[in-house]
Design an enzyme around this catalytic site. Structure first.
Site, PDB file in Angstrom:
ATOM      1  N   GLU A  97       0.820  -1.204   0.009  1.00 50.06           N
ATOM      2  CA  GLU A  97       0.339   0.205  -0.196  1.00 50.06           C
ATOM      3  C   GLU A  97       0.808   1.390  -0.059  1.00 50.06           C
ATOM      4  OE1 GLU A  97      -3.917   1.400   2.885  1.00 50.06           O
ATOM      5  OE2 GLU A  97      -3.743  -0.202   2.576  1.00 50.06           O
ATOM      6  N   ASP A 107       0.001   5.276   0.059  1.00 48.70           N
ATOM      7  CA  ASP A 107      -1.347   6.372   1.026  1.00 48.70           C
ATOM      8  C   ASP A 107      -0.643   7.712   1.066  1.00 48.70           C
ATOM      9  OD1 ASP A 107      -2.698   3.740   1.446  1.00 48.70           O
ATOM     10  OD2 ASP A 107      -2.076   4.113   3.817  1.00 48.70           O
ATOM     11  N   GLU A 144      -3.082  10.701   2.629  1.00 50.96           N
ATOM     12  CA  GLU A 144      -3.852  10.588   2.784  1.00 50.96           C
ATOM     13  C   GLU A 144      -4.559  11.645   3.739  1.00 50.96           C
ATOM     14  OE1 GLU A 144      -5.150   6.464   4.953  1.00 50.96           O
ATOM     15  OE2 GLU A 144      -3.973   7.408   5.961  1.00 50.96           O
ATOM     16  N   THR A 176       1.402  10.986   4.872  1.00 48.23           N
ATOM     17  CA  THR A 176       1.705   9.941   4.067  1.00 48.23           C
ATOM     18  C   THR A 176       2.098   8.223   4.451  1.00 48.23           C
ATOM     19  OG1 THR A 176       4.667  10.187   3.923  1.00 48.23           O
ATOM     20  CG2 THR A 176       2.756  11.285   1.917  1.00 48.23           C
ATOM     21  N   ASN A 177       2.035   7.389   3.406  1.00 49.76           N
ATOM     22  CA  ASN A 177       2.860   5.750   4.417  1.00 49.76           C
ATOM     23  C   ASN A 177       2.822   5.371   3.407  1.00 49.76           C
ATOM     24  OD1 ASN A 177       2.954   3.945   6.483  1.00 49.76           O
ATOM     25  ND2 ASN A 177       0.683   4.245   7.354  1.00 49.76           N
ATOM     26  N   GLY A 200       3.880   0.725  10.452  1.00 51.23           N
ATOM     27  CA  GLY A 200       2.863   2.358  10.012  1.00 51.23           C
ATOM     28  C   GLY A 200       4.000   3.047   9.257  1.00 51.23           C
ATOM     29  N   ARG A 201       4.409   3.030   8.893  1.00 52.50           N
ATOM     30  CA  ARG A 201       5.511   4.171   8.034  1.00 52.50           C
ATOM     31  C   ARG A 201       4.999   5.166   7.707  1.00 52.50           C
ATOM     32  NH1 ARG A 201       7.789  -0.912   7.801  1.00 52.50           N
ATOM     33  NH2 ARG A 201       9.851  -1.263   7.751  1.00 52.50           N
ATOM     34  N   TRP A 203      -9.566   8.299  14.629  1.00 58.03           N
ATOM     35  CA  TRP A 203      -7.664   7.318  14.540  1.00 58.03           C
ATOM     36  C   TRP A 203      -7.558   9.297  13.685  1.00 58.03           C
ATOM     37  CZ3 TRP A 203      -4.826   8.087  10.196  1.00 58.03           C
ATOM     38  CH2 TRP A 203      -5.959   8.150   9.585  1.00 58.03           C
ATOM     39  N   ARG A 250       7.599   4.644  19.977  1.00 60.58           N
ATOM     40  CA  ARG A 250       6.744   3.581  19.544  1.00 60.58           C
ATOM     41  C   ARG A 250       7.553   2.665  18.976  1.00 60.58           C
ATOM     42  NH1 ARG A 250       3.939   5.450  14.057  1.00 60.58           N
ATOM     43  NH2 ARG A 250       3.661   2.633  12.985  1.00 60.58           N
TER      44      ARG A 250
END
Length: 308
Positions: A124, A126, A128, A142-143, A153-154, A216, A299
């Site tokens: 994927e 992204d 968003e 962005t991901n 997730g990045r 979220w 994280r």
């Protein structure tokens, strides 16, 4: 009495200061650097020809002989489009005008994914656009996911240097064997270099959607969608999709047999960013990026390899 008057004056000044901070945040306007307009290179496609309705029924309207699509989020449903074809690398761009007003919890997405074919190890890419709280400030997230790495997730998040609700602005993804690049109005905001172990590599569909991300999207779910402000309408126009249409019976290399410099898949101009583009990206990241997974030590006990 004099003390009370001084306290009142102090509180008034404090309120004015806070309002000034919020106003400056709402009006974060910069003169952007000059960059090559890659979106002028590739042709616009008819949305009617290259997309079909993914969900939302009548909340999806295509007008202008396929030049524009409006997608609506209301109490009943969000809405979305999915590309008719799958692509193995390419140049994907849309001019998007976002909903005005209080848009907390609203997510507008322009992205590539193959989760429908590879539910357990999907890729994927992204873009968003996340609605914000009462400051009415949209942000772009962005991901990148590869081979099902959805637990990691990045994400990187940026403020925009313009009001995205007054006119269309261009949001672009370049995806090829060398890197994935995210651009806003042709300015690169992020480059994800492909390593030997992690990068999106399987054919993907292109999606354009609007949906409820209350859990979220805005301050971790602190501000959900307020449907008193519905319907939320986003406009997609100037759609560009140039690349390799995936053919299961052919190898990916068959997509670019004679690459030219303007070929986003194998063209030499798309192997790496120019010095001008790198400088513009540095500007965007220095002034507008406010979150990067590579700087989130709370994280990750061990940072992903591309962060080191």
């Amino acid at each position: 009495m004099a003390f009370l008057q001084e306290k009142v004056v102090f509180l008034c000044l404090l309120v004015l200061c806070m309002n000034s901070v919020l106003a400056s945040s709402r009006n974060r306007r910069y003169t952007s650097p000059s960059v090559p307009r890659l979106t002028d290179v590739f042709p616009h496609v008819s949305i009617s020809n290259v997309f079909s309705k993914a969900f939302g029924g009548s909340n999806v309207q295509v007008t202008g002989n396929g030049s524009t699509a409006t997608l609506v989020l209301d109490k009943i449903s969000g809405s979305g489009l999915a590309s008719v074809n799958k692509y193995h690398y390419g140049f994907f761009s849309a001019a998007i005008k976002l909903p005005p007003g209080d848009s907390s919890g609203v997510v507008v997405a322009f992205y590539l994914s193959n989760a429908d074919v590879f539910p357990h190890n999907h890729d994927e890419i992204d873009i968003e656009l996340l609605g914000h709280d009462k400051r009415n400030e949209w942000v772009i997230q962005t991901n990148v996911y590869a081979n099902g790495s959805v637990s990691t997730g990045r994400e990187e998040k940026f403020y925009l240097w313009f009001d995205p609700t007054t006119q269309h602005h261009q949001y672009t993804i370049i995806w090829n064997n060398h890197h994935t690049v995210f651009l806003v109005d042709n300015i690169p905001v992020r480059e994800f270099q492909h390593s030997s172990t992690f990068y999106p590599s399987k054919p993907m569909s292109v999606y354009a959607t609007i949906w409820d991300g209350s859990e979220w999207a805005t301050h971790g779910g602190k501000y959900p969608v307020n449907y008193k402000n519905a319907p939320f309408t986003v406009s997609f126009a100037e759609m560009e999709m140039s690349g390799c249409i995936s053919n299961p019976s052919a190898s990916p290399s068959s997509c670019s047999k004679t690459p030219s410099s303007l070929d986003p898949v194998e063209g030499p101009e798309f192997v790496k960013l120019t010095n001008q583009q790198v400088s513009a990206m540095d500007w965007a990241r220095r002034k507008l990026m406010f979150y990067s997974y590579c700087k989130d030590a709370s994280r990750f006990k061990v940072m992903p390899p591309e962060c080191r």
